[in-house]
Enzyme design. Structure first.
Site, PDB file in Angstrom:
ATOM      1  CB  CYS A   2      -1.065   0.172   1.190  1.00 23.73           C
ATOM      2  SG  CYS A   2      -2.186  -1.306   1.506  1.00 23.73           S
ATOM      3  NE  ARG A  27       4.557   2.059  -0.656  1.00 24.67           N
ATOM      4  CZ  ARG A  27       5.610   1.699  -0.256  1.00 24.67           C
ATOM      5  NH1 ARG A  27       6.754   2.082  -0.950  1.00 24.67           N
ATOM      6  NH2 ARG A  27       5.618   1.031   0.902  1.00 24.67           N
ATOM      7  CD1 TRP A  78      -0.840  -5.658  -4.249  1.00 21.52           C
ATOM      8  CD2 TRP A  78      -0.359  -6.498  -2.196  1.00 21.52           C
ATOM      9  NE1 TRP A  78      -0.333  -7.010  -4.377  1.00 21.52           N
ATOM     10  CE2 TRP A  78      -0.145  -7.530  -3.379  1.00 21.52           C
ATOM     11  CE3 TRP A  78       0.056  -6.853  -0.864  1.00 21.52           C
ATOM     12  CZ2 TRP A  78       0.295  -8.893  -3.017  1.00 21.52           C
ATOM     13  CZ3 TRP A  78       0.158  -8.118  -0.707  1.00 21.52           C
ATOM     14  CH2 TRP A  78       0.518  -9.073  -1.538  1.00 21.52           C
ATOM     15  CG  ASN A 104       2.570   0.032   3.510  1.00 26.01           C
ATOM     16  OD1 ASN A 104       2.113  -0.915   3.299  1.00 26.01           O
ATOM     17  ND2 ASN A 104       3.810   0.745   3.759  1.00 26.01           N
ATOM     18  N   GLY A 105       1.042  -1.708   6.192  1.00 26.78           N
ATOM     19  CA  GLY A 105       1.584  -2.823   6.683  1.00 26.78           C
ATOM     20  C   GLY A 105       0.597  -3.861   7.222  1.00 26.78           C
ATOM     21  CD  GLU A 494      15.132 -10.402 -13.542  1.00 27.23           C
ATOM     22  OE1 GLU A 494      14.960 -11.105 -12.377  1.00 27.23           O
ATOM     23  OE2 GLU A 494      14.805  -9.163 -13.704  1.00 27.23           O
ATOM     24  CE  LYS A 498      11.270  -8.438 -14.471  1.00 25.90           C
ATOM     25  NZ  LYS A 498      12.279  -8.250 -13.524  1.00 25.90           N
ATOM     26  CD  GLU A 501       7.839  -9.063 -12.345  1.00 26.55           C
ATOM     27  OE1 GLU A 501       7.010  -8.687 -11.395  1.00 26.55           O
ATOM     28  OE2 GLU A 501       9.020  -8.670 -12.533  1.00 26.55           O
ATOM     29  CG  HIS A 517      19.011 -34.600 -13.881  1.00 26.09           C
ATOM     30  ND1 HIS A 517      19.592 -35.913 -13.877  1.00 26.09           N
ATOM     31  CD2 HIS A 517      19.954 -33.805 -14.222  1.00 26.09           C
ATOM     32  CE1 HIS A 517      20.994 -35.653 -13.901  1.00 26.09           C
ATOM     33  NE2 HIS A 517      21.108 -34.459 -14.332  1.00 26.09           N
ATOM     34  CE  LYS A 617       9.780  -0.779  -8.635  1.00 26.58           C
ATOM     35  NZ  LYS A 617      10.292  -1.921  -9.306  1.00 26.58           N
TER      36      LYS A 617
HETATM   37  C1  AGP Z   1      10.728  -7.960 -10.001  1.00 27.02           C
HETATM   38  O1  AGP Z   1      10.490  -7.711 -11.092  1.00 27.02           O
HETATM   39  C2  AGP Z   1       9.796  -8.188  -8.940  1.00 27.02           C
HETATM   40  N1  AGP Z   1       8.708  -7.095  -9.008  1.00 27.02           N
HETATM   41  C3  AGP Z   1      10.229  -8.699  -7.354  1.00 27.02           C
HETATM   42  O2  AGP Z   1      10.439  -9.997  -7.545  1.00 27.02           O
HETATM   43  C4  AGP Z   1      11.075  -7.772  -6.689  1.00 27.02           C
HETATM   44  O3  AGP Z   1      12.392  -7.911  -7.398  1.00 27.02           O
HETATM   45  C5  AGP Z   1      11.235  -8.386  -5.398  1.00 27.02           C
HETATM   46  O4  AGP Z   1       9.885  -8.058  -4.688  1.00 27.02           O
HETATM   47  C6  AGP Z   1      12.219  -7.714  -4.351  1.00 27.02           C
HETATM   48  O5  AGP Z   1      12.098  -6.216  -4.266  1.00 27.02           O
HETATM   49  P1  AGP Z   1      13.164  -5.293  -3.558  1.00 27.02           P
HETATM   50  O6  AGP Z   1      14.434  -5.537  -4.604  1.00 27.02           O
HETATM   51  O7  AGP Z   1      12.531  -4.051  -3.563  1.00 27.02           O
HETATM   52  O8  AGP Z   1      13.470  -6.026  -2.388  1.00 27.02           O
END
Ligand code: AGP
Length: 622
Positions: A2, A27, A78, A104-105, A494, A498, A501, A517, A617
């Site tokens: 959030c 967020r 969120w 937030n939290g 990675e 990408k 997500e 395997h 994020k």
């Molecule tokens: C990456 O594209 C993601 N959104 C997510 O995996 C991100 O890298 C992860 O949440 C870690 O975030 P940070 O680097 O702010 O700790």
């Protein structure tokens, strides 16, 4: 998760709140809400829950907002407790509707507190942990405390994480803000003051910026901020230097933040290297040594390190996998790596000679923050690699190495991921340098190779049109495998992350040698395999693994070095990249076409690349 914001003072409270909420949407965006105060009037509240349209919908429904409003709060959510709905959206109010707050939290003991407050007659309207807070503060006020004391007293009863801001109709112009674990920053001008979850939300609106620490409380009035600690002692305010400008937080002519941020990568890398590679005298100048400017660990302490742990989540974890190769190879130190959410629950063996490298673009990811805290509690030295100056991790660690990517708004990490790898490679080389493991000529060669990366990454980005064409040909595919070995393996992970997500397509990343395997049973005609086949140490073995999937009918997409026709001969589609001057630097270049592939596939599917579903994020909940 959030994003929260509060504004007091000035005549533009509502536009300011909405504008800041727009910058905080990364967020969370499953609902949005604001509350406004105008002296002598009841609080005015609007909330909307329409997924990614919530904020726009809210902004369109503010016709009845009091024009004389002088203070207010805003929130983008969120969801954690309670589904995304208008009732569960913030701001939440007490029974009277005269007190409102944003949070937030996660309040971990909300059920217990809620039961107690319900027994005292409080009526909860939502399923959230947050609403309990509004009633708790109301209860303390009904027992005689003012708003400020009621918030402070309530904090002592809370377990979990919170950044919160509270207003009351009877306290014109006053915002009381507090935090534990979740981030909160403050801004001030002569006639106004603000609170927010991060700095970009306040850019262009504040003349001075401050950061609230854990268990501190801020009393915020127009032009005035007073901060106290948990014993209610006043803390002198220390303004923070903020170098980001507003333009950096806006889209700058691109369709979305993700593509802007991909295109900013060469500059972000150059900025992250800036001042850290020391040129030698002579012409043309070559690099001769490394310099870490924000280090708070001495070379002596670094020389004493006998083991390194890397902790991180998501893309930061993938950068950490590259760091493991680099530190082991160059600095000859053993490296263990863990996803941060597992690290502190498995009893790792650490001591004062252990260096824990905590990687987090936001510096606020709670799993990584808590992993770093548990490492510090075991006397390990903690070095944070983060993009956010004064983030919790930066402030709490023994040393910090900043990536200098500028604000990243797109939920998918791009420029911060690349600059993390750069920062970690610098760290690995620096450790090798202080341990005296390099001949000067070898170090100069590696530093020169680092210096050439911005130009090579720019060339990889210039080939975006070719990647888009490949994406269009693959637009009907729903299952992807990403393969790589050695430093190509984190690149494959990675690339798969990408794609998952932002495209919502199934994408599995594997070390190519592991395929036989088990996972190779999934390969059939029509399967698409994307392999990182640049000339890194296990290139020939990658090609053998590619041949195995080809023989089973897979469509093969290869990331290959420009001009490498031998590799291209095995591919149905090629994603060309310039070759790195040192194999351990290759991930920085090789991941670029995979970012672009995910981006173009997501667009081909009509997805919002900046705000993928179900994600936020910065993950500030466990
Ligand atoms: C990456 O594209 C993601 N959104 C997510 O995996 C991100 O890298 C992860 O949440 C870690 O975030 P940070 O680097 O702010 O700790």
């Amino acid at each position: 998760m959030c994003g929260i914001v509060g504004v007091t003072g000035g005549t533009e409270v509502l536009p300011n709140l909405l504008d800041s909420l727009g910058r905080l949407e990364y967020r969370g965006y499953d609902s949005a809400g604001v509350v406004l105060g105008a002296a002598g009037l009841p609080l005015w509240r609007r909330r909307r829950a329409f997924g990614t349209k919530s904020l726009a919908d809210l902004a369109a429904d503010t016709g009845t907002a009091p024009p004389e409003a002088t203070w207010g709060l805003g929130h983008v959510r969120w969801a954690t407790h309670g589904r995304p709905s208008e009732t569960n959206a913030h701001p939440h109010t007490d029974c009277s509707g005269r007190l409102a707050l944003v949070h937030n939290g996660i309040i971990e003991n909300y059920l217990e507190l809620g039961d107690h407050l319900s027994a005292l007659g409080h009526q909860m309207a939502s399923e959230t942990d947050t609403e309990v807070l509004a009633h708790l503060i109301e209860q303390r006020m009904s027992e005689g405390a003012g708003l400020e004391d009621a918030v402070a007293n309530s904090m002592t009863e809370l377990r979990g994480a919170f950044a919160l801001a509270v207003v009351h109709a009877d306290e014109p112009g006053l915002i009381v803000a507090a935090r534990r674990v979740s981030p909160l920053v403050l801004g001030r001008t002569e006639g106004s003051a603000m609170v927010a979850s991060d700095i970009p939300a306040l850019l262009g609106k504040a003349d001075e910026f401050f950061v609230l620490d854990d268990d501190q409380l801020a009393v915020v009035r127009p032009g005035s901020i007073v901060v106290t600690d948990s014993n209610r002692n006043e803390i002198p305010l220390q303004p923070r230097v903020v170098e980001w400008d507003l333009q950096a937080a806006e889209r700058g002519g691109f369709d979305d933040f993700m593509s802007k941020e991909i295109h900013e990568q060469p500059t972000a890398i150059a900025d992250t290297l800036l001042g850290r590679l020391l040129p030698s005298a002579g012409s043309p100048p070559a690099y001769r040594a490394l310099h870490l400017d924000e280090e708070r660990l001495s070379d002596e302490e670094l020389r004493a390190v006998d083991k390194v742990f890397v902790v991180a989540c998501g893309s930061s974890f993938h950068a950490g996998l590259v760091a493991k190769h680099a530190i082991e190879h160059w600095a000859r130190l053993p490296v263990e790596i863990d996803v941060a959410s597992e690290f502190r629950y498995r009893d790792p063996v650490l001591d004062s000679n252990t260096l824990v490298v905590a990687i987090s673009q936001s510096g606020e990811t709670v799993d990584t923050l808590q992993a770093a805290r548990s490492a510090a509690a075991q006397r390990a030295k903690v070095l944070a690699v983060t993009n956010v100056v004064d983030s919790s991790m930066a402030r709490e660690s023994d040393a910090v190495l900043y990536t200098r990517a500028g604000p990243e708004i797109g939920v998918a990490a791009t420029k911060t991921h690349l600059t993390q790898i750069i920062a970690l490679e610098i760290l690995a080389l620096y450790l090798a340098q202080v341990r005296g493991l390099f001949y000067p000529s070898e170090l100069a060669m590696l530093l020169g190779a680092l210096g050439s990366l911005p130009e090579k990454v720019a060339r990889a980005i210039e080939r975006g049109g070719e990647v888009e064409a490949v994406a269009q040909r693959l637009a009907g595919v729903r299952n992807f495998f990403f393969l790589g070995r050695h430093v190509g393996y984190p690149v494959a992970l990675e690339g798969a992350l990408k794609l998952k997500e932002i495209s919502y397509l199934r994408a599995e990343g594997y070390p190519a040698g592991e395929l036989k395997h088990g996972p190779i049973a999934l390969i059939e005609p029509g399967s698409v395999v994307v392999a990182v086949a640049t000339r890194t140490p296990l290139w020939e073995k990658v090609l053998s693994n590619v041949a195995e999937v080809r023989a089973r009918g897979a469509t093969v997409v290869l990331v290959a070095n420009e001009g490498d026709d031998e590799t291209a001969a095995l591919a149905d589609e090629v994603l060309w990249v310039p070759a790195a001057d040192s194999p351990l630097l290759a991930p920085v270049i090789d991941v670029v076409p995979l970012q672009l592939l995910a981006y173009h596939l997501a667009r081909a599917h009509g997805n919002d690349v900046d705000r993928p579903r179900n994600l936020a994020k910065t993950v500030t909940v466990e």
